[in-house]
Design a protein around this motif. Structure first.
Motif, short mmCIF file in Angstrom:
data_model
loop_
_atom_site.label_atom_id
_atom_site.label_comp_id
_atom_site.label_asym_id
_atom_site.label_seq_id
_atom_site.Cartn_x
_atom_site.Cartn_y
_atom_site.Cartn_z
N MET A 1 10.86 -61.75 -7.65
CA MET A 1 11.52 -62.22 -6.47
C MET A 1 10.55 -63.11 -5.73
N ALA A 2 10.89 -64.33 -5.54
CA ALA A 2 10.07 -65.26 -4.77
C ALA A 2 10.75 -65.52 -3.43
N GLY A 3 9.96 -65.89 -2.42
CA GLY A 3 10.52 -66.27 -1.14
C GLY A 3 10.55 -65.18 -0.10
N ILE A 4 10.08 -63.99 -0.41
CA ILE A 4 9.99 -62.92 0.58
C ILE A 4 8.53 -62.75 0.93
N SER A 5 8.17 -63.19 2.13
CA SER A 5 6.76 -63.16 2.51
C SER A 5 6.32 -61.81 3.05
N ASP A 6 7.21 -61.04 3.67
CA ASP A 6 6.88 -59.71 4.19
C ASP A 6 7.98 -58.76 3.73
N PRO A 7 7.83 -58.18 2.55
CA PRO A 7 8.93 -57.43 1.94
C PRO A 7 9.47 -56.26 2.75
N LEU A 8 8.61 -55.54 3.44
CA LEU A 8 9.11 -54.39 4.20
C LEU A 8 9.84 -54.81 5.46
N ALA A 9 9.56 -55.99 5.98
CA ALA A 9 10.21 -56.46 7.21
C ALA A 9 11.42 -57.35 6.96
N ASP A 10 11.62 -57.77 5.74
CA ASP A 10 12.69 -58.72 5.43
C ASP A 10 14.01 -57.99 5.17
N PRO A 11 15.05 -58.25 5.97
CA PRO A 11 16.32 -57.55 5.78
C PRO A 11 17.08 -57.97 4.52
N ARG A 12 16.63 -59.02 3.86
CA ARG A 12 17.30 -59.43 2.62
C ARG A 12 16.97 -58.49 1.47
N LEU A 13 15.82 -57.84 1.51
CA LEU A 13 15.41 -56.99 0.40
C LEU A 13 16.33 -55.78 0.23
N PRO A 14 16.70 -55.04 1.29
CA PRO A 14 17.66 -53.94 1.08
C PRO A 14 19.00 -54.44 0.56
N ARG A 15 19.44 -55.63 1.02
CA ARG A 15 20.71 -56.17 0.51
C ARG A 15 20.62 -56.49 -0.97
N LEU A 16 19.52 -57.12 -1.37
CA LEU A 16 19.32 -57.44 -2.79
C LEU A 16 19.27 -56.17 -3.63
N LEU A 17 18.49 -55.22 -3.18
CA LEU A 17 18.33 -53.97 -3.92
C LEU A 17 19.66 -53.21 -4.00
N ALA A 18 20.36 -53.10 -2.88
CA ALA A 18 21.64 -52.39 -2.86
C ALA A 18 22.67 -53.08 -3.76
N SER A 19 22.68 -54.40 -3.74
CA SER A 19 23.62 -55.15 -4.59
C SER A 19 23.32 -54.94 -6.07
N ALA A 20 22.05 -55.00 -6.42
CA ALA A 20 21.66 -54.81 -7.82
C ALA A 20 21.97 -53.40 -8.30
N VAL A 21 21.68 -52.42 -7.47
CA VAL A 21 21.94 -51.02 -7.82
C VAL A 21 23.44 -50.78 -7.98
N ARG A 22 24.22 -51.32 -7.06
CA ARG A 22 25.68 -51.16 -7.13
C ARG A 22 26.24 -51.87 -8.37
N TYR A 23 25.80 -53.08 -8.63
CA TYR A 23 26.30 -53.86 -9.77
C TYR A 23 25.97 -53.18 -11.09
N ARG A 24 24.74 -52.69 -11.22
CA ARG A 24 24.30 -52.07 -12.46
C ARG A 24 24.61 -50.57 -12.54
N ARG A 25 25.11 -50.03 -11.42
CA ARG A 25 25.35 -48.57 -11.34
C ARG A 25 24.06 -47.82 -11.70
N ALA A 26 22.98 -48.28 -11.14
CA ALA A 26 21.65 -47.73 -11.45
C ALA A 26 21.27 -46.64 -10.45
N SER A 27 20.41 -45.75 -10.90
CA SER A 27 19.88 -44.72 -10.02
C SER A 27 18.43 -45.02 -9.65
N ALA A 28 17.89 -46.11 -10.20
CA ALA A 28 16.53 -46.53 -9.88
C ALA A 28 16.41 -48.03 -10.15
#
Length: 111
Positions: A1-28
């Motif tokens: 993932m490029a373009g996230i300069s402060d990963p813990l403070a960036d609200p896009r990261l939870p959206r990306l992670l949640a979308s990927a987990v939901r799409y893949r039906r992943a548990s990790a």
């Protein structure tokens, strides 16, 4: 993932992670910083975040970092809640009231 300069403070990261987990039906899932300028193929010294529905999240600022565990488990519904509310992952890592210095890839005290 490029373009996230402060990963813990960036609200896009939870959206990306949640979308990927939901799409893949992943548990990790893991999100790694990509250094596109170096042309590296999967070998990066950047930040890493690992999420699991049944374990604490784990975050490393770089390979030399010992890493941080989240203060609690962020299950799938909590992750979806963070994403829906537009909040960052900082709340899951309360001991990390530090900003992310991209030039040194080390935490620096927040003002």
């Amino acid at each position: 993932m490029a373009g996230i300069s402060d990963p813990l403070a960036d609200p896009r990261l939870p959206r990306l992670l949640a979308s990927a987990v939901r799409y893949r039906r992943a548990s990790a899932a893991a999100v790694l910083e990509a250094d596109l300028r170096a042309g590296a193929r999967g070998d990066t010294d950047g930040w890493r975040l690992v999420w699991s529905a049944t374990e604490q999240m784990y975050f490393m600022r770089n390979r030399a970092d010992d890493g941080l565990d989240s203060s609690s488990i962020v299950d799938g519904s909590a992750l979806q809640g963070l994403a829906a509310s537009g909040r960052s992952l900082e709340a899951a890592f309360p001991a990390t009231s530090m900003s992310f210095d991209r030039t040194r890839q080390q935490p620096t005290p927040s003002s």
